[in-house]
Every structure is written in structure tokens, then in C-alpha cells.
Scaffold this active site. Structure first.
Site, PDB file in Angstrom:
ATOM      1  N   HIS A 199       0.978  -1.125  -0.112  1.00 38.19           N
ATOM      2  CA  HIS A 199      -0.095   0.117  -0.002  1.00 38.19           C
ATOM      3  C   HIS A 199       0.817   1.216  -0.015  1.00 38.19           C
ATOM      4  O   HIS A 199       1.954   1.169   0.648  1.00 38.19           O
ATOM      5  CB  HIS A 199      -1.098  -0.020   1.030  1.00 38.19           C
ATOM      6  CG  HIS A 199      -1.919   1.168   1.156  1.00 38.19           C
ATOM      7  ND1 HIS A 199      -2.845   1.089   0.350  1.00 38.19           N
ATOM      8  CD2 HIS A 199      -2.052   2.361   1.891  1.00 38.19           C
ATOM      9  CE1 HIS A 199      -3.716   2.307   0.656  1.00 38.19           C
ATOM     10  NE2 HIS A 199      -3.176   3.111   1.556  1.00 38.19           N
ATOM     11  N   GLU A 244       8.564   1.528  -2.411  1.00 39.51           N
ATOM     12  CA  GLU A 244       7.834   0.178  -2.534  1.00 39.51           C
ATOM     13  C   GLU A 244       8.679  -1.021  -3.029  1.00 39.51           C
ATOM     14  O   GLU A 244       8.357  -2.037  -2.518  1.00 39.51           O
ATOM     15  CB  GLU A 244       6.585   0.462  -3.365  1.00 39.51           C
ATOM     16  CG  GLU A 244       5.626   1.410  -3.080  1.00 39.51           C
ATOM     17  CD  GLU A 244       4.271   1.512  -3.776  1.00 39.51           C
ATOM     18  OE1 GLU A 244       3.943   0.487  -4.347  1.00 39.51           O
ATOM     19  OE2 GLU A 244       3.713   2.615  -4.014  1.00 39.51           O
TER      20      GLU A 244
HETATM   21  C1  GAR Z   1       1.645   0.748  -6.060  1.00 39.32           C
HETATM   22  O1  GAR Z   1       1.692   2.040  -5.767  1.00 39.32           O
HETATM   23  C2  GAR Z   1       0.687   0.043  -4.939  1.00 39.32           C
HETATM   24  O2  GAR Z   1       1.083   0.553  -3.659  1.00 39.32           O
HETATM   25  C3  GAR Z   1      -0.883   0.584  -5.150  1.00 39.32           C
HETATM   26  O3  GAR Z   1      -0.938   0.502  -6.665  1.00 39.32           O
HETATM   27  C4  GAR Z   1       0.300   0.756  -7.356  1.00 39.32           C
HETATM   28  C5  GAR Z   1       0.839  -0.404  -8.352  1.00 39.32           C
HETATM   29  O4  GAR Z   1       1.862  -0.031  -8.991  1.00 39.32           O
HETATM   30  N1  GAR Z   1      -1.674  -0.253  -4.625  1.00 39.32           N
HETATM   31  C6  GAR Z   1      -2.563   0.136  -3.810  1.00 39.32           C
HETATM   32  O5  GAR Z   1      -2.963   1.499  -3.827  1.00 39.32           O
HETATM   33  C7  GAR Z   1      -3.437  -0.897  -3.277  1.00 39.32           C
HETATM   34  N2  GAR Z   1      -4.438  -0.263  -2.350  1.00 39.32           N
HETATM   35  P1  GAR Z   1       2.687  -0.929  -9.907  1.00 39.32           P
HETATM   36  O6  GAR Z   1       1.790  -1.419 -10.883  1.00 39.32           O
HETATM   37  O7  GAR Z   1       3.597  -0.314 -10.743  1.00 39.32           O
HETATM   38  O8  GAR Z   1       3.137  -1.944  -9.106  1.00 39.32           O
END
Ligand code: GAR
Length: 219
Positions: free
Chosen positions: A120, A190
């Protein structure tokens, strides 16, 4: 403290929503390939067949599957069953939600206790819950006036963004930040946080008591 013993060899699945770019998935695939994570990807499941994350998986030679939650709008148990069939077929020992924006059906959560992680883009328990995803999170952080933000990797329970926290990395919030500049800074964190959490899991270095996840020395 009860230890969380990973299945060996650890077979990992990821789930992604919509047209997510799959950069966290990419970081995890790279960490498995480099040996930083003692495991390998068994399958990547997307909610749509045009998900860029599926292309990443295919390029890495990882099997893919598409399960559309829309098809199961009034049949949560059927959605759970469709997912469980894939997870069982691929003998998955850890499921990583990587840009999956829905609540997982309870049948899946119950089948994989302390074996499902989510990332998250904020420091939970702040700025989480239903409707809090993507840029909305960063907008809310900036509006709140907080000087720090970050990301959280946590085990998944039946609620949105509420399970025990495994790894958090804090970042600064600059006066000049827009939601997208903050998102970019948090995204870099992340990738590190998710790889760290999965690596700790894979090496048997996590134990859990109540809501507290401890990093132990492992195997
Ligand atoms: C990420 O920032 C993740 O933290 C968020 O979606 C993005 C996916 O990025 N997830 C949420 O907000 C879940 N509540 P990515 O496709 O580049 O990994």
C-alpha cells in the site's frame, strides 16, 4: 512467537488489477531471478487480459491467468473458487497483491493465512481502506499536511489494508510535492519494501503474534 514457515521451494503468485503497470511485480521478479528472494514465480493473475503486468510476466516466462471479478459480481464464492483453483494448480505458497485494488474474497484469505501480502502506498494504518488507492492516497497525504509518507507491506485479512504490518519505509513529503511527484518517491521505496518483505518470508525470518510481525534470524 509463532514462526511463519514458508513452503519450500517457495512458489509465488501475484495478482494485479486493471491496467496497472506492474512495477512492483517487476521488482519481485527481478529479486527472484537474482536470488535475493529464495523463491520463484509460479503464476501471475490479472483482472484483465490487456494488463501490462501480464506482458512483464510473459517476458519472464511466467505462466499467466485472467480472472475477471466483474464476471462474479454477485457470486463472491465463485470468484474465490476460480482464484483458488489457479493457486492450487500452481502450488502457490505465497500470494503477493501488487496493485490489486479490490478486497480479496474471504474464501481466498481463509485458505492462505499469513500467506498473502499486499503493498500500500502510505504508512498504514493511515490513509488506507476502501477507495484509498493510487493517486488518491497521495492527494490525501498532501492535503493532510503530513511531512512524511511512505509505503507498507502487510499480511492480508478480510478488510481493506488492515492486516499485520511486515515492512514499512518512510519517505519525506516536500512542500513542492504534487500527488504524482510524491507517488514517484514512494514507488521507489515500495520496490525495496516489497522485496525485503518477500525475502524475509522466503527465508523463514518472520514470526507473528497478534498484530506484531517480528523479523527473526530465519533458516
Ligand atoms: C502501487 O503504488 C501500489 O502501492 C498501489 O498500486 C500501485 C501499483 O503500482 N496499490 C494500492 O494502492 C492498493 N491499495 P505498480 O503496478 O507499478 O506495481
Amino acid at each position: 512467537m509463532p514462526e511463519i514457515a514458508p513452503a519450500t521451494p517457495l512458489r509465488i503468485a501475484a495478482m494485479v488489477s486493471g491496467r496497472g503497470r506492474g512495477s512492483n511485480l517487476g521488482a519481485l521478479i527481478a529479486a527472484c531471478e537474482s536470488g535475493e528472494v529464495a523463491g520463484s514465480f509460479a503464476v501471475v493473475i490479472a483482472t484483465r487480459s490487456d494488463s501490462p503486468a501480464l506482458e512483464r510476466a510473459k517476458a519472464a516466462g511466467i505462466p499467466t491467468a485472467v480472472v475477471s471479478p466483474r464476471k462474479y459480481e454477485t457470486d463472491e464464492a465463485g470468484y474465490a473458487l476460480a482464484l483458488l483453483r489457479i493457486l492450487n494448480r500452481h502450488k502457490v505458497g505465497l500470494l503477493c497483491l501488487a496493485g490489486y485494488m479490490r478486497r480479496l474474497p474471504p474464501g481466498v484469505v481463509a485458505a492462505y493465512p499469513n500467506r498473502i501480502m499486499n503493498i500500500h502506498p502510505a504508512l498504514l494504518p493511515l490513509f488506507g481502506g476502501q477507495g484509498m488507492y493510487g493517486e488518491k492516497v497521495h492527494e490525501a497525504v498532501i492535503e493532510s499536511g503530513m511531512k512524511v509518507s511512505g509505503c507498507t507491506v502487510h499480511f492480508v485479512d478480510e478488510e481493506y489494508d488492515s492486516g499485520p504490518i511486515i515492512v514499512q519505509i518512510a519517505t519525506t513529503v516536500e512542500d513542492t510535492d504534487t500527488p504524482s511527484s510524491l507517488a514517484a518517491r514512494v514507488l521507489t521505496a515500495e520496490h525495496r519494501a516489497y522485496v525485503e518483505a518477500v525475502s524475509l518470508f522466503a527465508s523463514g525470518s518472520l514470526s507473528i503474534e497478534g498484530r506484531r510481525v517480528r523479523h527473526t534470524s530465519g533458516s
